[in-house]
Scaffold this active site. Structure first.
Site, mmCIF file in Angstrom:
data_model
loop_
_atom_site.group_PDB
_atom_site.id
_atom_site.type_symbol
_atom_site.label_atom_id
_atom_site.label_comp_id
_atom_site.label_asym_id
_atom_site.label_seq_id
_atom_site.Cartn_x
_atom_site.Cartn_y
_atom_site.Cartn_z
ATOM 1 N N GLU A 52 -2.244 2.550 5.435
ATOM 2 C CA GLU A 52 -2.575 3.450 4.325
ATOM 3 C C GLU A 52 -3.854 3.031 3.603
ATOM 4 O O GLU A 52 -4.133 3.486 2.491
ATOM 5 C CB GLU A 52 -1.406 3.494 3.341
ATOM 6 C CG GLU A 52 -0.110 3.981 3.956
ATOM 7 C CD GLU A 52 -0.023 5.494 4.089
ATOM 8 O OE1 GLU A 52 -0.303 6.194 3.103
ATOM 9 O OE2 GLU A 52 0.320 5.970 5.189
ATOM 10 N N CYS A 60 -6.577 5.986 -7.221
ATOM 11 C CA CYS A 60 -6.454 6.694 -5.938
ATOM 12 C C CYS A 60 -7.746 7.404 -5.568
ATOM 13 O O CYS A 60 -8.054 7.585 -4.388
ATOM 14 C CB CYS A 60 -5.331 7.718 -6.008
ATOM 15 S SG CYS A 60 -3.666 7.028 -5.917
ATOM 16 N N HIS A 72 2.553 3.286 -2.770
ATOM 17 C CA HIS A 72 1.470 2.364 -2.426
ATOM 18 C C HIS A 72 1.431 1.234 -3.449
ATOM 19 O O HIS A 72 1.836 1.413 -4.608
ATOM 20 C CB HIS A 72 0.100 3.069 -2.442
ATOM 21 C CG HIS A 72 -0.087 4.058 -1.352
ATOM 22 N ND1 HIS A 72 -0.737 5.264 -1.539
ATOM 23 C CD2 HIS A 72 0.274 4.041 -0.052
ATOM 24 C CE1 HIS A 72 -0.768 5.930 -0.397
ATOM 25 N NE2 HIS A 72 -0.163 5.214 0.510
#
Length: 455
Positions: free
Chosen positions: A180, A378, A259
């Site tokens: 990721e 992000c 995450h």
């Protein structure tokens, strides 16, 4: 490196532009915000302008700011690969009727969260003295699995000079190597130009015996594997002495922390983290301390101060932690942090008033992104660059006042201010998106990076 060379190294935040098809489809399992806002009407224009305004304000404050383009959406080619045929209009109409979830997936604007675009290692940490990049395979969800090929072309178009930059292949898109990107990677150091230690955080182990004391989440999937993190470290030439591999707390994943950057953020020597960030908190900190050349400055937020629910809802830890020349740090938080009393009190009384370098908090409105589950952290991929490496960048991707004005005008020309899930089947939306992206590549001077441009 000399003292002058070390001081010239800077971190550049490359933010992803919110794409023209930004919508709320609730695609991300384990992302509470994404799932809870699925089906709502979005505002792509507002989202893109919010992101640009955040970039501009940080640029004005003296931070180096870059821009990355969105992906080509809708990805009609992906629908054709899945058996839909006919004209583009036919493909969209049939997908909307027979598989609306697939249509929503191929229209996702999730590439705005460039923390997931890939993992980078600065040149001072690797044997060949080049900046290394690996695009993330994002195989854990179909809508993000569609991104890596274009991401790789974009990164290679901007970081093109082989003297300064090295690009690695995407890891195999299998559950064992689920990757990721930088959302699960943090480089900790003293000055940016000094050697760093790389903290890789994973949710599960795919092969071999599970490490002693480890366990996996039971409610939501763990997206990052230990094996993927280890493979990226090998690609980049990082040694055991430069790396720390820590398991994310499975209870945090089950609470919606999909995450690591939703529960911890680091920069320079500072690691701001929640008590529930790591399964082995003490062991992780001790290994970082042992391997870092500069003293680690951990800033721990206890569970009694900020609950997991408040941490996930506010995205306190999905904030940008920015280093200042005087050694202090600025924390850029989403507006949602002000809406949670416990979070705002923690910021004022624990972070700002605490014995740590965080001296300023800036609040930014990024609601269009937040409702889909992505905060300020992000939205950016951090790239540490020397002067010569910044000078070697291709294209017009470092933000200036002029580029900000051009991008704002571009958004106002091409973006809709309302997008409902039913609008995704509109063939005019697809045409509008391609027109906008073709113009954007010319505006950014990065060449042809999209499938429709490559033929």
């Amino acid at each position: 490196m000399s003292a002058a060379d070390i001081s010239s190294v800077r971190e550049v935040n490359f933010d992803g532009l919110v794409g023209p098809t930004h919508n709320y489809s609730g695609l991300a399992v384990g992302n509470v915000a994404s799932m809870s806002h699925g089906g709502l009407v979005s505002n792509p224009k507002e989202g893109a302008l919010q992101g640009l305004l955040k970039m501009k304000s940080l640029m004005d404050a003296g931070y180096a700011q870059g821009v990355l383009p969105p992906q080509q959406r809708p990805d009609i080619g992906a629908l054709r690969d899945l058996g839909f045929s006919g004209s583009n209009s036919d493909v969209l109409a049939r997908a909307a009727k027979e598989a609306p979830q697939l249509l929503r997936a191929v229209c996702s604007a999730s590439s705005m969260w460039t923390a997931n675009a890939g993992t980078m290692t600065p040149s001072m940490d690797v044997p060949d003295s080049r900046v290394h990049f690996t695009p993330a395979n994002l195989q854990s969800s179909f809508h993000r699995y569609l991104e890596p090929q274009t991401t790789g072309r974009v990164l290679q178009a901007i970081f093109r000079d082989e003297q300064h930059f090295a690009h690695h292949p995407v890891l195999p898109a299998t559950p064992a190597f689920s990757d990721e990107g930088a959302a699960n990677h943090t480089r900790l150091c003293g000055e940016y130009g000094e050697p760093g230690v790389h903290l890789f955080v994973y949710g599960r182990q795919a092969f071999g015996d599970v490490r002693s004391g480890e366990r996996e989440p039971t409610r939501f999937p763990a997206r990052q594997t230990l094996e993927a993190s280890q493979a990226v470290a090998r690609q980049h030439g990082l040694t055991q002495e430069q790396t720390v591999f820590a398991q994310q707390h499975p209870d945090a994943i089950d609470a919606g922390v999909f995450h690591n950057d939703v529960i911890a953020v680091g920069n320079g020597p500072v690691l701001l983290y929640h008590e529930m960030a790591f399964l082995d908190e003490e062991g992780t900190l001790n290994e970082l301390r042992a391997k870092m050349a500069s003293p680690l400055i951990p800033v721990r937020v206890p569970l009694e101060a900020v609950s997991m629910e408040d941490a996930v809802a506010s995205y306190l830890f999905n904030s940008q932690l920015l280093s200042n020349p005087d050694g202090t740090m600025t924390l850029v938080v989403p507006g949602e942090c002000q809406e949670r009393e416990a979070v705002w009190n923690t910021i004022q009384n624990h972070l700002l008033a605490g014995n740590n370098p965080i001296s300023e908090v800036i609040v930014k409105d990024v609601k269009q992104s937040m409702r889909n589950g992505g905060g300020p952290a992000c939205l950016r991929l951090r790239v540490v660059l020397k002067d010569a490496e910044r000078a070697a960048l291709t294209g017009r991707v470092l933000l200036t006042d002029t580029l900000y004005d051009d991008l704002t005008a571009w958004v106002n020309r091409h973006y809709r201010d309302r997008l409902a899930p039913d609008d995704l089947a509109d063939p005019k939306l697809a045409e509008e998106s391609l027109t906008a992206l073709d113009e954007l590549t010319q505006l950014l001077k990065i060449g042809s990076v999209y499938p429709f441009q490559l033929g």
